[in-house]
Design a protein around this motif. Structure first.
Motif, PDB file in Angstrom:
ATOM      1  N   ASP A  28      -8.894   5.721   7.497  1.00 39.63           N
ATOM      2  CA  ASP A  28     -10.341   5.721   7.298  1.00 39.63           C
ATOM      3  C   ASP A  28     -10.767   6.620   6.139  1.00 39.63           C
ATOM      4  O   ASP A  28     -11.681   6.278   5.385  1.00 39.63           O
ATOM      5  CB  ASP A  28     -11.057   6.184   8.567  1.00 39.63           C
ATOM      6  N   GLU A  29     -10.106   7.740   5.984  1.00 40.42           N
ATOM      7  CA  GLU A  29     -10.560   8.719   5.005  1.00 40.42           C
ATOM      8  C   GLU A  29     -10.305   8.321   3.545  1.00 40.42           C
ATOM      9  O   GLU A  29     -11.082   8.694   2.667  1.00 40.42           O
ATOM     10  CB  GLU A  29      -9.967  10.108   5.290  1.00 40.42           C
ATOM     11  N   ASP A  30      -9.238   7.578   3.272  1.00 35.41           N
ATOM     12  CA  ASP A  30      -8.951   7.257   1.872  1.00 35.41           C
ATOM     13  C   ASP A  30      -8.489   5.813   1.643  1.00 35.41           C
ATOM     14  O   ASP A  30      -8.252   5.410   0.506  1.00 35.41           O
ATOM     15  CB  ASP A  30      -7.925   8.236   1.287  1.00 35.41           C
ATOM     16  N   GLY A  31      -8.346   5.036   2.709  1.00 34.42           N
ATOM     17  CA  GLY A  31      -7.955   3.635   2.572  1.00 34.42           C
ATOM     18  C   GLY A  31      -6.490   3.394   2.300  1.00 34.42           C
ATOM     19  O   GLY A  31      -6.079   2.250   2.113  1.00 34.42           O
ATOM     20  N   LEU A  32      -5.696   4.453   2.292  1.00 33.60           N
ATOM     21  CA  LEU A  32      -4.267   4.280   2.037  1.00 33.60           C
ATOM     22  C   LEU A  32      -3.570   3.748   3.279  1.00 33.60           C
ATOM     23  O   LEU A  32      -4.062   3.869   4.398  1.00 33.60           O
ATOM     24  CB  LEU A  32      -3.628   5.605   1.597  1.00 33.60           C
ATOM     25  N   VAL A  33      -2.403   3.168   3.070  1.00 35.17           N
ATOM     26  CA  VAL A  33      -1.651   2.535   4.151  1.00 35.17           C
ATOM     27  C   VAL A  33      -1.287   3.537   5.247  1.00 35.17           C
ATOM     28  O   VAL A  33      -0.974   4.691   4.990  1.00 35.17           O
ATOM     29  CB  VAL A  33      -0.380   1.843   3.599  1.00 35.17           C
ATOM     30  N   ASP A  34      -1.361   3.041   6.472  1.00 37.24           N
ATOM     31  CA  ASP A  34      -0.940   3.790   7.642  1.00 37.24           C
ATOM     32  C   ASP A  34       0.054   2.888   8.368  1.00 37.24           C
ATOM     33  O   ASP A  34      -0.307   1.795   8.808  1.00 37.24           O
ATOM     34  CB  ASP A  34      -2.161   4.101   8.526  1.00 37.24           C
ATOM     35  N   LEU A  35       1.284   3.323   8.464  1.00 35.84           N
ATOM     36  CA  LEU A  35       2.329   2.517   9.103  1.00 35.84           C
ATOM     37  C   LEU A  35       2.236   2.692  10.613  1.00 35.84           C
ATOM     38  O   LEU A  35       2.505   3.763  11.148  1.00 35.84           O
ATOM     39  CB  LEU A  35       3.712   2.946   8.589  1.00 35.84           C
ATOM     40  N   LEU A  36       1.859   1.624  11.316  1.00 33.45           N
ATOM     41  CA  LEU A  36       1.693   1.669  12.761  1.00 33.45           C
ATOM     42  C   LEU A  36       2.999   1.479  13.503  1.00 33.45           C
ATOM     43  O   LEU A  36       3.188   2.019  14.587  1.00 33.45           O
ATOM     44  CB  LEU A  36       0.707   0.574  13.205  1.00 33.45           C
ATOM     45  N   ASN A  37       3.884   0.649  12.932  1.00 33.13           N
ATOM     46  CA  ASN A  37       5.136   0.317  13.621  1.00 33.13           C
ATOM     47  C   ASN A  37       6.270   0.262  12.599  1.00 33.13           C
ATOM     48  O   ASN A  37       6.419  -0.746  11.907  1.00 33.13           O
ATOM     49  CB  ASN A  37       4.987  -1.024  14.344  1.00 33.13           C
ATOM     50  N   PRO A  38       7.081   1.316  12.486  1.00 31.79           N
ATOM     51  CA  PRO A  38       8.169   1.328  11.500  1.00 31.79           C
ATOM     52  C   PRO A  38       9.368   0.468  11.895  1.00 31.79           C
ATOM     53  O   PRO A  38      10.260   0.246  11.086  1.00 31.79           O
ATOM     54  CB  PRO A  38       8.558   2.807  11.423  1.00 31.79           C
ATOM     55  N   SER A  39       9.384  -0.040  13.135  1.00 31.61           N
ATOM     56  CA  SER A  39      10.491  -0.883  13.610  1.00 31.61           C
ATOM     57  C   SER A  39       9.949  -2.127  14.311  1.00 31.61           C
ATOM     58  O   SER A  39      10.165  -2.318  15.515  1.00 31.61           O
ATOM     59  CB  SER A  39      11.382  -0.086  14.568  1.00 31.61           C
ATOM     60  N   PRO A  40       9.290  -3.008  13.575  1.00 37.05           N
ATOM     61  CA  PRO A  40       8.749  -4.214  14.217  1.00 37.05           C
ATOM     62  C   PRO A  40       9.872  -5.150  14.650  1.00 37.05           C
ATOM     63  O   PRO A  40      10.979  -5.103  14.112  1.00 37.05           O
ATOM     64  CB  PRO A  40       7.893  -4.842  13.123  1.00 37.05           C
ATOM     65  N   SER A  41       9.566  -5.984  15.614  1.00 33.73           N
ATOM     66  CA  SER A  41      10.560  -6.948  16.102  1.00 33.73           C
ATOM     67  C   SER A  41      10.862  -7.971  15.007  1.00 33.73           C
ATOM     68  O   SER A  41      10.074  -8.184  14.085  1.00 33.73           O
ATOM     69  CB  SER A  41      10.050  -7.638  17.365  1.00 33.73           C
ATOM     70  N   ASP A  42      12.018  -8.608  15.151  1.00 33.87           N
ATOM     71  CA  ASP A  42      12.458  -9.567  14.136  1.00 33.87           C
ATOM     72  C   ASP A  42      11.497 -10.739  13.976  1.00 33.87           C
ATOM     73  O   ASP A  42      11.411 -11.323  12.896  1.00 33.87           O
ATOM     74  CB  ASP A  42      13.850 -10.086  14.473  1.00 33.87           C
ATOM     75  N   ASP A  43      10.760 -11.079  15.020  1.00 27.79           N
ATOM     76  CA  ASP A  43       9.826 -12.204  14.900  1.00 27.79           C
ATOM     77  C   ASP A  43       8.641 -11.877  13.984  1.00 27.79           C
ATOM     78  O   ASP A  43       7.911 -12.769  13.590  1.00 27.79           O
ATOM     79  CB  ASP A  43       9.349 -12.684  16.268  1.00 27.79           C
ATOM     80  N   ARG A  44       8.471 -10.626  13.624  1.00 30.82           N
ATOM     81  CA  ARG A  44       7.417 -10.224  12.683  1.00 30.82           C
ATOM     82  C   ARG A  44       7.937 -10.159  11.248  1.00 30.82           C
ATOM     83  O   ARG A  44       7.198  -9.826  10.320  1.00 30.82           O
ATOM     84  CB  ARG A  44       6.842  -8.862  13.079  1.00 30.82           C
ATOM     85  N   GLY A  45       9.222 -10.487  11.076  1.00 33.02           N
ATOM     86  CA  GLY A  45       9.861 -10.355   9.773  1.00 33.02           C
ATOM     87  C   GLY A  45       9.170 -11.093   8.644  1.00 33.02           C
ATOM     88  O   GLY A  45       9.004 -10.545   7.548  1.00 33.02           O
ATOM     89  N   THR A  46       8.767 -12.317   8.874  1.00 30.89           N
ATOM     90  CA  THR A  46       8.138 -13.105   7.815  1.00 30.89           C
ATOM     91  C   THR A  46       6.855 -12.434   7.336  1.00 30.89           C
ATOM     92  O   THR A  46       6.636 -12.290   6.124  1.00 30.89           O
ATOM     93  CB  THR A  46       7.838 -14.526   8.326  1.00 30.89           C
ATOM     94  N   ASP A  47       6.022 -12.003   8.264  1.00 33.76           N
ATOM     95  CA  ASP A  47       4.751 -11.380   7.881  1.00 33.76           C
ATOM     96  C   ASP A  47       4.969 -10.020   7.213  1.00 33.76           C
ATOM     97  O   ASP A  47       4.279  -9.680   6.249  1.00 33.76           O
ATOM     98  CB  ASP A  47       3.847 -11.215   9.103  1.00 33.76           C
ATOM     99  N   VAL A  48       5.923  -9.250   7.710  1.00 41.77           N
ATOM    100  CA  VAL A  48       6.180  -7.931   7.127  1.00 41.77           C
ATOM    101  C   VAL A  48       6.763  -8.072   5.710  1.00 41.77           C
ATOM    102  O   VAL A  48       6.354  -7.354   4.791  1.00 41.77           O
ATOM    103  CB  VAL A  48       7.117  -7.111   8.034  1.00 41.77           C
ATOM    104  N   ARG A  49       7.661  -8.997   5.527  1.00 41.65           N
ATOM    105  CA  ARG A  49       8.214  -9.226   4.180  1.00 41.65           C
ATOM    106  C   ARG A  49       7.122  -9.741   3.234  1.00 41.65           C
ATOM    107  O   ARG A  49       7.098  -9.387   2.052  1.00 41.65           O
ATOM    108  CB  ARG A  49       9.392 -10.184   4.244  1.00 41.65           C
ATOM    109  N   HIS A  50       6.237 -10.557   3.751  1.00 40.24           N
ATOM    110  CA  HIS A  50       5.117 -11.030   2.940  1.00 40.24           C
ATOM    111  C   HIS A  50       4.225  -9.849   2.530  1.00 40.24           C
ATOM    112  O   HIS A  50       3.802  -9.761   1.377  1.00 40.24           O
ATOM    113  CB  HIS A  50       4.304 -12.072   3.710  1.00 40.24           C
ATOM    114  N   ALA A  51       3.976  -8.947   3.480  1.00 39.23           N
ATOM    115  CA  ALA A  51       3.170  -7.757   3.167  1.00 39.23           C
ATOM    116  C   ALA A  51       3.813  -6.953   2.043  1.00 39.23           C
ATOM    117  O   ALA A  51       3.122  -6.495   1.121  1.00 39.23           O
ATOM    118  CB  ALA A  51       3.004  -6.891   4.416  1.00 39.23           C
ATOM    119  N   ALA A  52       5.120  -6.787   2.107  1.00 37.06           N
ATOM    120  CA  ALA A  52       5.824  -6.033   1.057  1.00 37.06           C
ATOM    121  C   ALA A  52       5.748  -6.768  -0.280  1.00 37.06           C
ATOM    122  O   ALA A  52       5.557  -6.155  -1.330  1.00 37.06           O
ATOM    123  CB  ALA A  52       7.274  -5.802   1.456  1.00 37.06           C
TER     124      ALA A  52
END
Length: 64
Positions: A28-52
């Motif tokens: 909220d204070e500066d809009g920079l990324v905040d990592l909520l889950n550093p070890s997401p499940s493999d089923d989130r791989g496509t979206d996480v790789r897309h984010a990167a």
């Protein structure tokens, strides 16, 4: 999967949040990324790789 972010590189574009809002958020204070889950499940791989891939500052790293 292991996700890391470099907040020194982050420009606060928010593309990561749009791609995977259960893994990334913006502080909220500066809009920079905040990592909520550093070890997401493999089923989130496509979206996480897309984010990167769409991060304009290349601040997100993903390791399998």
């Amino acid at each position: 999967m292991k996700v890391t972010v470099d907040q020194e590189k982050c420009v606060g574009a928010g593309q990561c949040v749009l791609a995977a809002d259960d893994v990334f958020d913006q502080r909220d204070e500066d809009g920079l990324v905040d990592l909520l889950n550093p070890s997401p499940s493999d089923d989130r791989g496509t979206d996480v790789r897309h984010a990167a891939a769409v991060c304009p500052a290349a601040a997100i790293s993903v390791e399998d």
